[in-house]
Enzyme design. Structure first.
Site, PDB file in Angstrom:
ATOM      1  N   LYS A  79       0.849  -1.202   0.000  1.00 18.82           N
ATOM      2  CA  LYS A  79       0.000   0.000   0.000  1.00 18.82           C
ATOM      3  C   LYS A  79       0.882   1.248   0.000  1.00 18.82           C
ATOM      4  CE  LYS A  79      -3.981   1.849   2.647  1.00 18.82           C
ATOM      5  NZ  LYS A  79      -4.861   1.609   3.808  1.00 18.82           N
ATOM      6  N   SER A 154      -9.827   1.763   2.804  1.00 18.16           N
ATOM      7  CA  SER A 154      -8.931   2.517   1.951  1.00 18.16           C
ATOM      8  C   SER A 154      -7.926   1.648   1.179  1.00 18.16           C
ATOM      9  CB  SER A 154      -8.176   3.545   2.790  1.00 18.16           C
ATOM     10  OG  SER A 154      -7.341   2.898   3.729  1.00 18.16           O
ATOM     11  N   SER A 178     -10.006  -0.700   6.941  1.00 21.84           N
ATOM     12  CA  SER A 178      -9.415  -0.559   5.600  1.00 21.84           C
ATOM     13  C   SER A 178      -8.705  -1.778   5.029  1.00 21.84           C
ATOM     14  CB  SER A 178      -8.438   0.616   5.589  1.00 21.84           C
ATOM     15  OG  SER A 178      -9.159   1.790   5.416  1.00 21.84           O
TER      16      SER A 178
END
Ligand code: GLN
Length: 486
Positions: A79, A154, A178
């Site tokens: 990420k 997210s 997330s």
């Protein structure tokens, strides 16, 4: 062979048994990224060159007869809120558009030590604030199951790239869901470990009392292997816990006879999809058939989790994001005339609307005169939420619930209504407030042909029982084998 379709442990076996070279695996993923990335848009930065270099290193070490760590040569997405030396790390924000870190996050360092090749840096909602990946300052990511739908957020890029076979596994971060919600939306496994289980050094902080890094994988075995790799005390993160780190794969026995499962009615929220409710209740029946006992319970304070989170998370973010001022790194406005306008202009130009809104809410909640009414009150209610969990875990081993009340929604469908989007965090937020481990595993397909996720929450530091329960369910069902058709 289409190696990119395999799980991380299947690829690891092929490499360790010298049946396939790590370079062949890397080539397979590079081709896959080439053919589907235009549609999915999982990555902000693709690093196939770095992946191939590492794969070559793995092959030469194997040739020399060295024993390598289990995931050596298995490609991983990271990420883009985790620092990577020499590779742009943006948190999907214009304020860090050209930021190239000079140090690695501890988790990234661990991947490197284990010779895990990095496919790239994955898309997210700006600074991990959001539930759809639409708050990325650059572009939205598309759900591989249906390109018109969001992948969740997210960590939407990480979930999408695993579901689209653009990497064997990925790392995500979870502050209020997330990792788990996008895993649920994309039909993969996502594990949020106990707060403090994994070092956050080098993670671009959002809300420091909640943030946790974890695995996003194709099955539960992979989740256990990745947790083995990334967990542990780190002298660079004072919140990382100095506790035993067992081999989590040892917990993956199918035997859950006598396991006590709680089913809290408050997690079956208003507005929840009938298909989600049915899938979770069917999962409960499967658990019973495997010899577990399941009882309905009540956790009266979890309904306050949502408002509590939306005070605490913005409050912490308003403090954490104070460092982006255009002075030392990140975007610097060229329109400024003095120090104050440098801060003001750089931040106005650099942050997107969701981030700005949260900074304002956070500053408001922390300001003199409002602190007691909002922040302090939220902290007190957080304790009540945690006590609800403590009380349940006196009697039960795990809690089972939906991961999200509904399946993935359409891109653009909820952008004008951020309130509705936030309401859907209701099932994931409580685990962050309590600091406990929680996993999402695929448990069904909704009426819209999109995946549904089952959430299993455990006691603090008891990832083993969470993984055991998740593995038993996975092995008794075929949902993890269903794939997005791209
Ligand atoms: N959707 C939640 C939010 O917008 C959670 C995000 C996260 O876990 N990083 O805050």
């Amino acid at each position: 062979m289409e190696f990119y379709k395999l799980t991380a442990h299947e690829i690891a076996d092929l490499i360790q048994n010298k049946q396939v070279k790590a370079v062949e695996i890397a080539e397979s993923f590079a081709q896959r990224i080439n053919s589907v990335e235009d549609k999915v848009k999982s990555y902000i930065t693709i690093t196939c060159d770095i992946m191939t270099e590492e794969a070559k290193k793995v092959d030469s070490l194997i040739e020399k007869g060295e024993t390598l760590p289990p995931l050596a040569g298995v490609p991983c997405g990271v990420k883009d809120n985790m620092s990577t030396i020499g590779v742009k790390t943006t948190a999907a924000s214009k304020i860090l558009n050209n930021y190239v870190p000079v140090y690695d996050a501890t988790v990234v360092e661990k991947l490197k030590e284990a010779h895990v090749p990095m496919t790239g840096k994955t898309n997210l909602d700006e600074f991990a604030m959001g539930s759809s990946c639409e708050n990325s300052a650059f572009f939205p990511t598309h759900n591989p199951w249906n390109l018109d739908k969001v992948p969740g957020g997210s960590s939407g890029g990480s979930a999408a790239c695993v579901a689209a076979d653009e990497c064997a596994f990925a790392l995500g971060s979870d502050t209020g869901g997330s990792i788990r919600q996008p895993a649920s939306f994309c039909g993969i496994v996502g594990l949020k470990p106990t707060y403090g289980r994994v070092s956050r050094y080098g993670l671009l902080a959002f809300a420091s009392s909640l943030d946790q890094i974890g695995p996003m994988t194709k099955d539960v075995t992979d989740a256990a292997m990745v947790l083995n790799l990334i967990c542990g005390k780190d002298s660079m993160d004072s919140t990382s816990l100095d506790v035993d780190t067992p081999d989590f794969t040892k917990a993956l026995t199918k035997d859950i006879k006598g396991m006590k499962i709680a089913l809290p009615k408050e997690f079956f929220a208003k507005g929840m999809g009938e298909d989600t409710r049915e899938a979770v209740l069917k999962a409960v029946e499967i658990y019973k058939s495997l010899g577990a006992t399941v009882e309905e319970v009540s956790m009266p304070n979890v309904e306050y989790g949502l408002p509590v989170y939306y005070i605490i998370a913005p409050a912490e973010c308003s403090s954490n994001l104070g460092r982006y001022d255009g002075v030392k790194y990140g975007h610097r406005s060229d329109k400024s005339v003095d120090t104050f306008s440098l801060y003001e202009q750089s931040r106005s130009e650099g942050f997107g609307p969701e981030v700005k809104q949260r900074i304002m809410i956070g500053n408001y909640a922390l300001s003199a005169g409002y602190y007691d009414a909002y922040y302090l009150k939220a902290q007190q209610v957080r304790t009540l939420v945690k006590r609800d969990f403590d009380r349940i875990y006196e009697k039960y081993d795990v809690i089972v619930a939906p991961t999200s009340p509904n399946t993935a929604f359409g891109i653009g469908e909820q952008t004008d209504d951020p309130y509705t989007m936030k309401l859907a965090d209701v099932c994931t937020i409580p685990a962050n407030l309590a600091g406990i481990p929680a996993i999402s595993v695929p448990c069904g397909i909704g009426e819209d042909s999109m995946p549904i996720g089952l959430q299993i929450m455990g006691k603090a530091l008891d990832e083993e029982t969470v993984l055991k329960a998740a593995f038993a369910f996975e092995q008794a069902t075929d949902f993890h084998k269903l794939k997005a058709k791209l």
